[in-house]
Design a protein around this motif. Structure first.
Motif, PDB file in Angstrom:
ATOM      1  N   UNK A 167       1.145  -1.320   0.184  1.00  0.00           N
ATOM      2  CA  UNK A 167       0.476  -0.179  -0.538  1.00  0.00           C
ATOM      3  C   UNK A 167       0.881   0.659   0.220  1.00  0.00           C
ATOM      4  N   UNK A 168       2.571   1.303   0.720  1.00  0.00           N
ATOM      5  CA  UNK A 168       2.671   2.668   0.666  1.00  0.00           C
ATOM      6  C   UNK A 168       3.403   3.139   0.114  1.00  0.00           C
ATOM      7  N   UNK A 169       4.096   1.837  -1.313  1.00  0.00           N
ATOM      8  CA  UNK A 169       4.872   1.867  -2.410  1.00  0.00           C
ATOM      9  C   UNK A 169       3.423   1.804  -3.134  1.00  0.00           C
ATOM     10  N   UNK A 170       3.107   2.349  -3.659  1.00  0.00           N
ATOM     11  CA  UNK A 170       1.830   3.112  -4.702  1.00  0.00           C
ATOM     12  C   UNK A 170       1.131   4.622  -3.740  1.00  0.00           C
ATOM     13  N   UNK A 171       0.267   4.362  -2.714  1.00  0.00           N
ATOM     14  CA  UNK A 171      -0.103   5.310  -2.097  1.00  0.00           C
ATOM     15  C   UNK A 171       1.227   6.577  -1.533  1.00  0.00           C
ATOM     16  N   UNK A 172       1.830   6.845  -2.387  1.00  0.00           N
ATOM     17  CA  UNK A 172       3.500   6.934  -2.513  1.00  0.00           C
ATOM     18  C   UNK A 172       3.937   8.657  -1.480  1.00  0.00           C
ATOM     19  N   UNK A 173       2.255   9.648  -1.893  1.00  0.00           N
ATOM     20  CA  UNK A 173       2.465  10.508  -1.275  1.00  0.00           C
ATOM     21  C   UNK A 173       2.527  10.747   0.082  1.00  0.00           C
ATOM     22  N   UNK A 174       1.249   9.850   0.490  1.00  0.00           N
ATOM     23  CA  UNK A 174       1.466   9.340   2.204  1.00  0.00           C
ATOM     24  C   UNK A 174       2.497   8.665   2.643  1.00  0.00           C
ATOM     25  N   UNK A 175       3.046   8.256   1.719  1.00  0.00           N
ATOM     26  CA  UNK A 175       4.241   7.207   2.403  1.00  0.00           C
ATOM     27  C   UNK A 175       5.122   8.194   2.987  1.00  0.00           C
ATOM     28  N   UNK A 176       5.193   9.293   1.642  1.00  0.00           N
ATOM     29  CA  UNK A 176       6.392   9.945   1.786  1.00  0.00           C
ATOM     30  C   UNK A 176       6.405  10.556   3.143  1.00  0.00           C
ATOM     31  N   UNK A 177       4.392  11.245   3.973  1.00  0.00           N
ATOM     32  CA  UNK A 177       4.665  11.920   5.105  1.00  0.00           C
ATOM     33  C   UNK A 177       4.573  11.345   6.024  1.00  0.00           C
ATOM     34  N   UNK A 178       4.569  10.086   6.534  1.00  0.00           N
ATOM     35  CA  UNK A 178       5.023   9.133   6.775  1.00  0.00           C
ATOM     36  C   UNK A 178       6.708   8.964   7.367  1.00  0.00           C
ATOM     37  N   UNK A 179       7.536   8.865   6.188  1.00  0.00           N
ATOM     38  CA  UNK A 179       8.828   9.227   5.760  1.00  0.00           C
ATOM     39  C   UNK A 179       9.361   9.910   6.845  1.00  0.00           C
ATOM     40  N   UNK A 180       8.909  11.123   6.144  1.00  0.00           N
ATOM     41  CA  UNK A 180       9.391  12.911   6.463  1.00  0.00           C
ATOM     42  C   UNK A 180       9.115  12.588   8.640  1.00  0.00           C
TER      43      UNK A 180
END
Ligand code: PEP
Ligand code: MG
Length: 329
Positions: A123-136
């Motif tokens: 899911x994270x690798x597809x919803x990349x903006x959501x994933x970026x937010x979490x990684x940041x």
């Protein structure tokens, strides 16, 4: 009398709970705790945990009604958890949604096999903006010290590299914005699938640590749904196939100087400590109330004896042999 003895033992375990733990022959292990919220981090540290070995970040996403938590909300939660850990490790697992976990504000596709479907890192690798937010947010919290990041349900090096590349991009962005973070934040993967076990050498060469999630690993190695009562008796982490998967993983990790822990519920049972110490785990991450008893059990163990037990368990032909060996009915 037995109740009194048990209470005395438990009081003694509590008294030493926050002390570092070594086996009788001096091997150092860490006993950390699993947490599903910031409050739980506090309880875990009070129970004597050497840190948080699994911070299930999905609670932040699941308790909301109106969309993914933004960077501010997440940074605040992770930073508070890091502060409570006071420099001890805080392993933040990126979003593990899908499977049996859904979100009130996001429509997941209907799937015939959700546990084999669109979940966790997929899911994270597809919803990349959501994933970026979490990684940041995780990176920003890492400025407090002790923070580590861990990816769930990895099945291939390609997935890991994709996630690592995104992490690098987020670091670069933060650098440009002059936002502080720990540039050497340790990165780990959860070993929860047979594919990850078989690829453990390659994965270990590219990360700092592994954590075996035996809840899922057992389900996927044995093809037994972890939540299906009908076949609950077949769900057995002491099946030799699962024990061998743990052995392969620990050995591969150590060949590459990669630390290896376990964070499935299995690790919280004191009866399993000898097997886990013998298999060579560097750390166990358990439910907070189990910390004192697991530490106490480890203090009574001798590494050579534990290694012998582990060897026998790996060589066993049936689950009953393993149960007998470690004295679990
Ligand atoms: C596991 O699979 O063992 C694990 C710790 O992750 P979760 O239980 O959150 O799937
Ligand atoms: Mg899991």
């Amino acid at each position: 009398r037995r109740m009194e003895e048990a209470e005395a033992r438990s009081a003694a375990a509590d008294a030493y709970a926050s002390q570092p733990v070594t086996t009788r022959d001096g091997r150092v292990l860490a006993v950390l705790a699993n947490a599903g919220s910031v409050d739980e981090v506090e309880r875990a540290i009070r129970s004597g945990a050497d840190g948080i070995g699994l911070f299930r970040s999905e609670f932040l996403y699941m308790q909301r009604q109106d969309g993914f938590p933004d960077e501010q909300v997440q940074t605040a939660a992770y930073a508070r958890a890091a502060e409570l850990c006071g420099g001890r490790p805080l392993v933040i697992r990126t979003l593990d949604i899908g499977g049996d976990k859904s979100l009130p504000y996001y429509r997941f596709p209907e799937e015939e096999n959700p546990f084999l479907g669109w979940r966790a890192i997929r899911v994270s690798l597809e919803l990349r903006d959501m994933f970026r937010t979490q990684l940041r947010a995780i990176l920003r919290a890492s400025a407090r010290g002790g923070v580590r990041v861990m990816f769930p349900m990895i099945v291939s090096l390609a997935e890991l590299r994709d996630a690592l590349a995104l992490l690098e991009e987020c670091k670069e962005e933060l650098r440009r914005q002059e936002v502080p973070f720990d540039d050497r934040i340790p990165v780990g993967v959860m070993i929860e699938t047979p594919a990850a076990v078989f690829m453990a050498d390659e994965l270990a060469a590219e990360v700092d640590f592994f954590s075996i999630g035996t809840n899922d690993l057992t389900q996927y190695v044995l093809a037994v749904d972890r939540g299906n009562r009908r076949i609950a008796a077949m769900y057995d982490t002491l099946h030799p196939a699962v024990v061998r998967a743990m052995r392969l993983t620990v050995d591969a990790a150590h060949r590459h100087g990669c630390e290896v822990g376990i964070c499935g519920e299995f690790a919280g049972c004191v009866a399993h400590a000898e097997l886990l110490v013998g298999l060579g785990f560097d750390e166990l991450s358990v439910a907070p109330p189990s910390v004192p008893a697991v530490k106490e059990r480890i203090r009574g163990l001798e590494t050579p004896q534990a290694e012998l037990t582990a060897r026998r368990a790996v060589e066993a032909a049936t689950a009953s042999e393993v149960h007998e060996l470690i004295g679990v009915g």
